[in-house]
Write a protein that holds these residues in place. Structure first.
Motif, mmCIF file in Angstrom:
data_model
loop_
_atom_site.group_PDB
_atom_site.id
_atom_site.type_symbol
_atom_site.label_atom_id
_atom_site.label_comp_id
_atom_site.label_asym_id
_atom_site.label_seq_id
_atom_site.Cartn_x
_atom_site.Cartn_y
_atom_site.Cartn_z
ATOM 1 N N ALA A 128 26.846 34.000 37.404
ATOM 2 C CA ALA A 128 28.209 34.162 37.919
ATOM 3 C C ALA A 128 29.149 34.664 36.828
ATOM 4 O O ALA A 128 30.005 35.536 37.079
ATOM 5 N N GLN A 129 29.011 34.140 35.617
ATOM 6 C CA GLN A 129 29.866 34.576 34.520
ATOM 7 C C GLN A 129 29.608 36.041 34.177
ATOM 8 O O GLN A 129 30.531 36.777 33.809
ATOM 9 N N THR B 160 37.365 21.618 32.993
ATOM 10 C CA THR B 160 35.990 22.105 33.016
ATOM 11 C C THR B 160 35.847 23.286 33.972
ATOM 12 O O THR B 160 35.033 24.190 33.741
ATOM 13 N N GLU B 161 36.648 23.315 35.023
ATOM 14 C CA GLU B 161 36.592 24.407 35.995
ATOM 15 C C GLU B 161 36.936 25.747 35.351
ATOM 16 O O GLU B 161 36.223 26.747 35.532
ATOM 17 N N LEU B 162 38.040 25.767 34.585
ATOM 18 C CA LEU B 162 38.460 26.996 33.914
ATOM 19 C C LEU B 162 39.481 26.655 32.840
ATOM 20 O O LEU B 162 40.350 25.811 33.041
ATOM 21 N N THR B 163 39.361 27.338 31.708
ATOM 22 C CA THR B 163 40.336 27.230 30.623
ATOM 23 C C THR B 163 40.784 28.642 30.265
ATOM 24 O O THR B 163 39.949 29.529 30.056
ATOM 25 N N VAL B 164 42.104 28.845 30.197
ATOM 26 C CA VAL B 164 42.685 30.154 29.885
ATOM 27 C C VAL B 164 43.764 29.942 28.829
ATOM 28 O O VAL B 164 44.528 28.976 28.890
ATOM 29 N N ALA B 165 43.841 30.863 27.861
ATOM 30 C CA ALA B 165 44.902 30.830 26.852
ATOM 31 C C ALA B 165 45.326 32.249 26.532
ATOM 32 O O ALA B 165 44.475 33.136 26.368
ATOM 33 N N ALA B 166 46.631 32.481 26.438
ATOM 34 C CA ALA B 166 47.160 33.811 26.120
ATOM 35 C C ALA B 166 48.662 33.684 25.873
ATOM 36 O O ALA B 166 49.293 32.717 26.310
ATOM 37 N N PHE C 61 49.560 35.872 29.975
ATOM 38 C CA PHE C 61 48.853 34.737 30.554
ATOM 39 C C PHE C 61 48.689 34.855 32.067
ATOM 40 O O PHE C 61 47.578 34.735 32.593
ATOM 41 N N GLU C 62 49.781 35.076 32.780
ATOM 42 C CA GLU C 62 49.697 35.095 34.243
ATOM 43 C C GLU C 62 48.846 36.260 34.736
ATOM 44 O O GLU C 62 48.126 36.122 35.728
ATOM 45 N N ARG C 63 48.921 37.400 34.053
ATOM 46 C CA ARG C 63 48.104 38.541 34.471
ATOM 47 C C ARG C 63 46.614 38.239 34.292
ATOM 48 O O ARG C 63 45.798 38.531 35.170
ATOM 49 N N LEU C 64 46.264 37.668 33.151
ATOM 50 C CA LEU C 64 44.868 37.325 32.909
ATOM 51 C C LEU C 64 44.407 36.219 33.855
ATOM 52 O O LEU C 64 43.345 36.314 34.482
ATOM 53 N N GLN C 65 45.209 35.184 33.981
ATOM 54 C CA GLN C 65 44.867 34.074 34.865
ATOM 55 C C GLN C 65 44.713 34.547 36.312
ATOM 56 O O GLN C 65 43.754 34.164 37.009
ATOM 57 N N GLY C 66 45.634 35.385 36.769
ATOM 58 C CA GLY C 66 45.559 35.884 38.134
ATOM 59 C C GLY C 66 44.333 36.733 38.379
ATOM 60 O O GLY C 66 43.701 36.647 39.446
ATOM 61 N N ARG C 67 43.982 37.567 37.402
ATOM 62 C CA ARG C 67 42.781 38.399 37.570
ATOM 63 C C ARG C 67 41.535 37.539 37.595
ATOM 64 O O ARG C 67 40.607 37.794 38.378
ATOM 65 N N ALA D 215 36.421 33.343 38.639
ATOM 66 C CA ALA D 215 35.905 32.868 37.363
ATOM 67 C C ALA D 215 35.820 31.355 37.287
ATOM 68 O O ALA D 215 35.208 30.810 36.367
ATOM 69 N N TRP D 216 36.383 30.683 38.251
ATOM 70 C CA TRP D 216 36.437 29.220 38.254
ATOM 71 C C TRP D 216 35.273 28.591 39.019
ATOM 72 O O TRP D 216 35.196 27.365 39.120
#
Length: 266
Positions: free
Chosen positions: A170-171, A240-246, A251-257, A263-264
């Motif tokens: 999946a990743q 554990t489901e998802l970690t995002v940093a920016a 941040f919102e653009r990466l998280q939204g994509r 990805a979760w």
């Protein structure tokens, strides 16, 4: 929380990380092998992971006996002080096993479930990152700041992969879709270092599914104190489901994509 307590927790974390880092760097046997496996045959633990966690937890018990501990290699105690230490003795164990330099000791102190102190020591890099909530993040004596946020198409993004076959598949699909949309992707092998690389501007952003609290507790605080946002799925905390940093503007653009790409989930 008083400044005196913050100072004490930071001093304890720095010394524990320094001691463990020296043990791991200087005491690594030439014939280091796998001592155990966890989620799969390639999710490994070495004898040095176990020795480093024992050193850290012993030091914490000596200096802060009423505190709780959560460690990757099994250390767990509730404590009575309201402080809990979240410890990854070797973040990047496969790198360490192979003699690659990207591994770190990660130690965070939490109060009421929120990280207030974080230290990530990367001995082979010769670098120690630290942060206290509300005081900023530092590499040694240098204050850290994230890079100005680029567009998603110009962003250098870090990530990592799990050890279960279905999760990796999946990743890989997420990566296949995301790679043409960004400047490039990096896979360093240590979540703690990746988060610190966001903090010091070596990466524009970072995401990963499957992290545990000991993987991100210290690094995420360091990233936030350097000006990054951290989280999981939209509206949720890192997990554990998802970690995002920016940086905020990315941040919102990466998280939204990542949400669009699923990805979760596996």
């Amino acid at each position: 929380m008083s400044d005196i307590l913050k100072d004490e927790l930071l001093a304890v974390a720095l010394e524990a990380a320094e001691r463990a880092g020296a043990l791991l760097r200087d005491g690594r046997p030439a014939d280091l092998g796998v001592a155990a496996t966890k989620t799969s045959p390639i999710d490994v633990v070495t004898e040095m992971d176990i020795a480093a966690e024992k050193l850290i937890t012993g030091f914490l018990a000596e200096r802060r006996p009423a505190d709780g501990v959560l460690g990757e290699e099994g250390a767990s105690s509730a404590g009575s002080s309201g402080v809990r230490w979240v410890v990854d003795p070797v973040d990047g164990t496969v790198n360490y096993l192979y003699g690659l330099p990207s591994w770190a000791v990660s130690i965070a102190a939490e109060i009421d479930g929120e990280a207030v102190v974080g230290v990530v020591a990367a001995p082979v890099r010769g670098e120690t990152y630290s942060a206290v909530r509300g005081r900023g993040a530092f590499l040694g004596g240098r204050r850290l700041a994230v890079r100005p946020a680029p567009s998603l198409g110009q962003a250098l993004i870090g990530t990592g992969f799990g050890y279960l076959t279905a999760r990796r598949a999946a990743q890989a699909e997420v990566l296949r879709s995301l790679l043409p949309e960004v400047r490039d992707i990096r896979r360093g092998g240590s979540a703690a270092i990746d988060l610190c690389d966001v903090a010091c501007g070596r990466l524009d952003g970072y995401y990963e599914r499957g992290l545990n609290p000991w993987d991100y507790a210290a690094g995420a605080l360091i990233a936030r104190e350097a000006g990054a946002l951290t989280g999981g799925r939209p509206g949720e905390a890192a997990s554990t489901e998802l970690t995002v940093a920016a940086p905020p503007a990315l941040f919102e653009r990466l998280q939204g994509r990542l949400e669009d790409l699923g990805a979760w989930h596996d």
